[in-house]
Design a protein around this motif. Structure first.
Motif, PDB file in Angstrom:
ATOM      1  N   ASN A 110      18.840  42.816 -84.946  1.00  0.00           N
ATOM      2  CA  ASN A 110      18.076  44.039 -84.590  1.00  0.00           C
ATOM      3  C   ASN A 110      18.389  44.523 -84.986  1.00  0.00           C
ATOM      4  O   ASN A 110      19.391  44.494 -86.636  1.00  0.00           O
ATOM      5  CB  ASN A 110      18.058  43.922 -82.536  1.00  0.00           C
TER       6      ASN A 110
ATOM      7  N   GLU B 111      26.778  45.822 -72.256  1.00  0.00           N
ATOM      8  CA  GLU B 111      25.850  45.951 -72.398  1.00  0.00           C
ATOM      9  C   GLU B 111      24.730  45.919 -71.677  1.00  0.00           C
ATOM     10  O   GLU B 111      25.009  45.022 -71.053  1.00  0.00           O
ATOM     11  CB  GLU B 111      25.198  44.498 -74.012  1.00  0.00           C
TER      12      GLU B 111
ATOM     13  N   GLY C  89      22.479  44.623 -86.458  1.00  0.00           N
ATOM     14  CA  GLY C  89      22.642  44.459 -85.013  1.00  0.00           C
ATOM     15  C   GLY C  89      22.049  42.724 -84.417  1.00  0.00           C
ATOM     16  O   GLY C  89      21.466  42.593 -85.854  1.00  0.00           O
ATOM     17  N   GLY C  90      22.843  42.192 -83.661  1.00  0.00           N
ATOM     18  CA  GLY C  90      22.176  41.007 -82.959  1.00  0.00           C
ATOM     19  C   GLY C  90      23.419  40.176 -83.423  1.00  0.00           C
ATOM     20  O   GLY C  90      23.605  40.209 -85.034  1.00  0.00           O
ATOM     21  N   GLN C  91      23.922  39.012 -82.591  1.00  0.00           N
ATOM     22  CA  GLN C  91      24.909  38.694 -83.338  1.00  0.00           C
ATOM     23  C   GLN C  91      23.655  36.952 -84.655  1.00  0.00           C
ATOM     24  O   GLN C  91      25.053  37.560 -85.824  1.00  0.00           O
ATOM     25  CB  GLN C  91      24.757  36.673 -82.062  1.00  0.00           C
TER      26      GLN C  91
ATOM     27  N   ILE D 129      24.004  39.584 -87.495  1.00  0.00           N
ATOM     28  CA  ILE D 129      25.365  39.831 -88.528  1.00  0.00           C
ATOM     29  C   ILE D 129      26.363  38.451 -88.937  1.00  0.00           C
ATOM     30  O   ILE D 129      26.521  38.619 -89.883  1.00  0.00           O
ATOM     31  CB  ILE D 129      25.985  40.296 -86.843  1.00  0.00           C
TER      32      ILE D 129
ATOM     33  N   HIS E  66      18.603  49.345 -80.718  1.00  0.00           N
ATOM     34  CA  HIS E  66      19.987  49.366 -79.703  1.00  0.00           C
ATOM     35  C   HIS E  66      20.781  50.694 -80.181  1.00  0.00           C
ATOM     36  O   HIS E  66      21.061  50.970 -81.277  1.00  0.00           O
ATOM     37  CB  HIS E  66      20.128  48.070 -79.853  1.00  0.00           C
TER      38      HIS E  66
ATOM     39  N   ILE F  26      24.222  52.335 -79.942  1.00  0.00           N
ATOM     40  CA  ILE F  26      25.791  51.500 -79.774  1.00  0.00           C
ATOM     41  C   ILE F  26      26.587  52.760 -80.089  1.00  0.00           C
ATOM     42  O   ILE F  26      26.677  53.482 -81.201  1.00  0.00           O
ATOM     43  CB  ILE F  26      25.682  51.156 -81.154  1.00  0.00           C
TER      44      ILE F  26
ATOM     45  N   ILE G  81      26.607  49.316 -75.442  1.00  0.00           N
ATOM     46  CA  ILE G  81      25.575  49.216 -75.473  1.00  0.00           C
ATOM     47  C   ILE G  81      24.311  49.025 -74.912  1.00  0.00           C
ATOM     48  O   ILE G  81      24.431  48.901 -74.008  1.00  0.00           O
ATOM     49  CB  ILE G  81      25.076  47.891 -76.419  1.00  0.00           C
TER      50      ILE G  81
ATOM     51  N   ASN H 183      21.436  36.840 -73.739  1.00  0.00           N
ATOM     52  CA  ASN H 183      22.378  38.002 -73.265  1.00  0.00           C
ATOM     53  C   ASN H 183      21.066  39.032 -73.123  1.00  0.00           C
ATOM     54  O   ASN H 183      21.272  40.074 -71.645  1.00  0.00           O
ATOM     55  CB  ASN H 183      23.638  39.024 -74.123  1.00  0.00           C
TER      56      ASN H 183
ATOM     57  N   VAL I 219      32.325  46.752 -83.479  1.00  0.00           N
ATOM     58  CA  VAL I 219      30.532  45.906 -82.813  1.00  0.00           C
ATOM     59  C   VAL I 219      30.472  45.572 -84.436  1.00  0.00           C
ATOM     60  O   VAL I 219      30.332  45.440 -84.632  1.00  0.00           O
ATOM     61  CB  VAL I 219      28.989  47.149 -82.914  1.00  0.00           C
ATOM     62  N   GLY I 220      30.594  44.034 -83.546  1.00  0.00           N
ATOM     63  CA  GLY I 220      29.846  42.952 -84.028  1.00  0.00           C
ATOM     64  C   GLY I 220      31.298  42.381 -84.642  1.00  0.00           C
ATOM     65  O   GLY I 220      31.169  41.092 -84.905  1.00  0.00           O
TER      66      GLY I 220
HETATM   67  C1  GLC Z   1      24.433  42.559 -78.788  1.00  0.00           C
HETATM   68  C2  GLC Z   1      23.719  43.387 -79.054  1.00  0.00           C
HETATM   69  C3  GLC Z   1      23.198  44.197 -80.433  1.00  0.00           C
HETATM   70  C4  GLC Z   1      24.802  44.132 -80.805  1.00  0.00           C
HETATM   71  C5  GLC Z   1      25.560  42.640 -81.156  1.00  0.00           C
HETATM   72  C6  GLC Z   1      27.190  43.274 -81.463  1.00  0.00           C
HETATM   73  O1  GLC Z   1      23.685  41.537 -79.778  1.00  0.00           O
HETATM   74  O2  GLC Z   1      22.824  43.498 -78.179  1.00  0.00           O
HETATM   75  O3  GLC Z   1      23.081  45.070 -80.087  1.00  0.00           O
HETATM   76  O4  GLC Z   1      24.619  44.193 -82.910  1.00  0.00           O
HETATM   77  O5  GLC Z   1      25.563  42.755 -79.587  1.00  0.00           O
HETATM   78  O6  GLC Z   1      27.707  42.016 -81.157  1.00  0.00           O
END
Ligand code: GLC
Length: 467
Positions: free
Chosen positions: A37, A92, A116-118, A121, A180, A182, A207, A241, A452-453
């Motif tokens: 995302n 989140e 974004g999103g596992q 990333i 999303h 953050i 989140i 998740n 994040v990530g």
């Molecule tokens: C979750 C969130 C996403 C973020 C990710 C980071 O998947 O939805 O927005 O990038 O975690 O680990």
């Protein structure tokens, strides 16, 4: 041995990183699924939060006992941010209500967009590391999503016609961007409410997710059939998740089980790593434990996610103990419990200052390699925290000249004492029951530009660099 000596010992061990980075380029094919995302990043200040709390007539006594973990109205966004800010935690919350998204868009905005999103990333990170081919699952891939993919020819996704192409060049015209929010905050920042000062104990993020595709685990059929027919070395799996029980989430998990099982039967040697990720819905969390974990060879999770899993596995006493005292020694009991109960071949905790793996003696990657993988992950993730992003190859090692943290050494030392395995402190390795334990102290960046990530980066890099 004092910390100075230990830091020198670990610094020597960290010299392995360039070699590990070279080895990564030999891995042929990796896939990431399911969630990709766009993250809209906003760093909030304590003073701003104070204004928002007052605007919504939220009083000090209310924020001392926030128990909700989902949205009913925009006011809850402020409660979510405040909950995470005052406790220094990461959560989140997901919603099907577009008003939440609109409120954030109109009232908060963002400072920058990033991947974004596992799945997304990890896809970017592994491609940058030079894995020969990285295939990222995307259920929505408009131009704005494509722009979050690094401009790399080894990073691929499916286009409208089902063709595999460079992900940054794919543009599925009908798709909607999945954004999303953050909201990040800094340790030490504070606000005043009803004469009380609330200080943030640890830099972290909240989140807020409105994402109709990932909340419905929409799958790209071309990606699904690709993994049924193409030999793939690793699958980095996550994205359960954002599911909700009330939104058909359990059936969506059952469907995913069928899809993954089919992938496994046509890809027998593929190593599947499941990244747990912050999952608020307890029924979904339980289904991940019961149904997805057994399909995985490896699991990655942080302190909070460990507590969350214990809660749905009936281990409330241990969960409470860790919540009150989040130490390596308490967490070890949890990780050992998870290792034994989930029967997964390898499980890795990434906590503040320390990474800990418990693996079977027969796991494909040797424990020595796993240590090197964790060390590489420590350098790459701290470089990301320091630089705010890793979008160029030279970013990967920006923090490599740093020493490991005192916190990490003291967590490792306490763990070595608990297990009565003094060698763990300087070698990072010991036997325990039928398993092998590896653990390393990590580099910590005091004022991270982003967090994040981090978990996704740590888990994926440490697994693959430990091959
Ligand atoms: C979750 C969130 C996403 C973020 C990710 C980071 O998947 O939805 O927005 O990038 O975690 O680990």
């Amino acid at each position: 041995m004092d910390n100075q000596e230990l830091k020198k010992i670990w610094k020597e061990k960290y010299l392995v990183v360039p070699q590990c980075l070279e080895k990564l380029k030999k891995i042929s094919k990796t896939a990431t699924a399911f969630n990709t995302n766009i993250d809209a990043i906003y760093k909030i200040k304590g003073s701003q939060l104070e204004t928002l709390l007052k605007d919504f007539n939220i009083e000090a006594k209310e924020i001392e006992h926030i128990t909700i973990s989902s949205f009913n109205e925009p006011r809850d966004i402020i409660l979510g941010i405040t909950k995470c800010f005052t406790r220094g935690i990461a959560e989140e919350w997901v919603t099907e209500d577009i008003n939440i998204y609109n409120w954030l868009k109109d009232n908060i905005g963002y400072q920058r967009l990033q991947m974004g999103g596992q799945g997304g990333i990890i896809g970017n990170t592994l491609a940058l590391l030079g894995i020969k081919e990285v295939i990222a699952h995307t259920n929505s891939h408009p131009k704005l999503q494509a722009e979050q993919f690094l401009d790399l020819s080894n990073l691929l996704a499916f286009d409208d016609e089902g063709k595999l192409r460079q992900a940054s060049l794919v543009e599925r015209k009908e798709d909607t961007p999945l954004i999303h929010w953050i909201i990040e905050f800094d340790k030490g920042d504070a606000f005043l409410l009803d004469d009380k000062t609330f200080t943030c104990p640890k830099s972290n993020r909240f989140i807020a997710t409105y994402d109709p595709c990932n909340m419905n685990l929409v799958m790209n059929k071309d990606f699904v059939s690709y993994l049924n027919t193409t030999k793939t070395d690793y699958l980095l799996l996550s994205g359960f998740n954002p599911l909700l029980e009330k939104n058909n989430g359990l059936a969506l998990i059952d469907n995913a089980v069928n899809v993954i099982s089919e992938w496994k039967s046509s890809n027998k040697d593929m190593i599947i790593h499941l990244e747990i990720a912050s999952t608020q819905d307890k029924a979904i969390r339980k289904a991940i434990v019961d149904k997805i974990a057994p399909l995985s060879n490896s699991i990655g999770l942080n302190e909070r996610e460990t507590i969350d899993l214990l809660e749905v596995m009936g281990q409330n006493t241990l969960a409470k103990k860790i919540e009150n005292n989040t130490t390596s020694t308490n967490l070890f009991d949890a990780i050992l419990y998870l290792k034994k109960t989930l029967k997964v071949e390898r499980i890795q905790l990434h906590m503040f200052g320390l990474y800990l793996t418990i693996q079977d003696k027969t796991f494909k990657h040797t424990p020595e390699n796993n240590i090197n993988g964790m060390i590489t992950a420590s350098v790459v993730s701290s470089s990301k925290a320091y630089n705010g992003e890793i979008t160029k190859y030279e970013h990967l090692t920006l923090a490599s000249d740093r020493f490991v943290s005192d916190i990490g050494l003291s967590e490792l030392s306490n763990l070595a004492n608990k297990l009565n395995k003094p060698e763990l402190l300087s070698t990072g390795l010991c036997n325990f029951d039928d398993f092998i334990i590896t653990a390393i102290p990590t580099i910590i960046i005091d004022q991270p530009k982003t967090l994040v990530g981090m978990g996704d980066t740590i888990s994926s890099v440490s697994l693959l660099a430990g091959a």
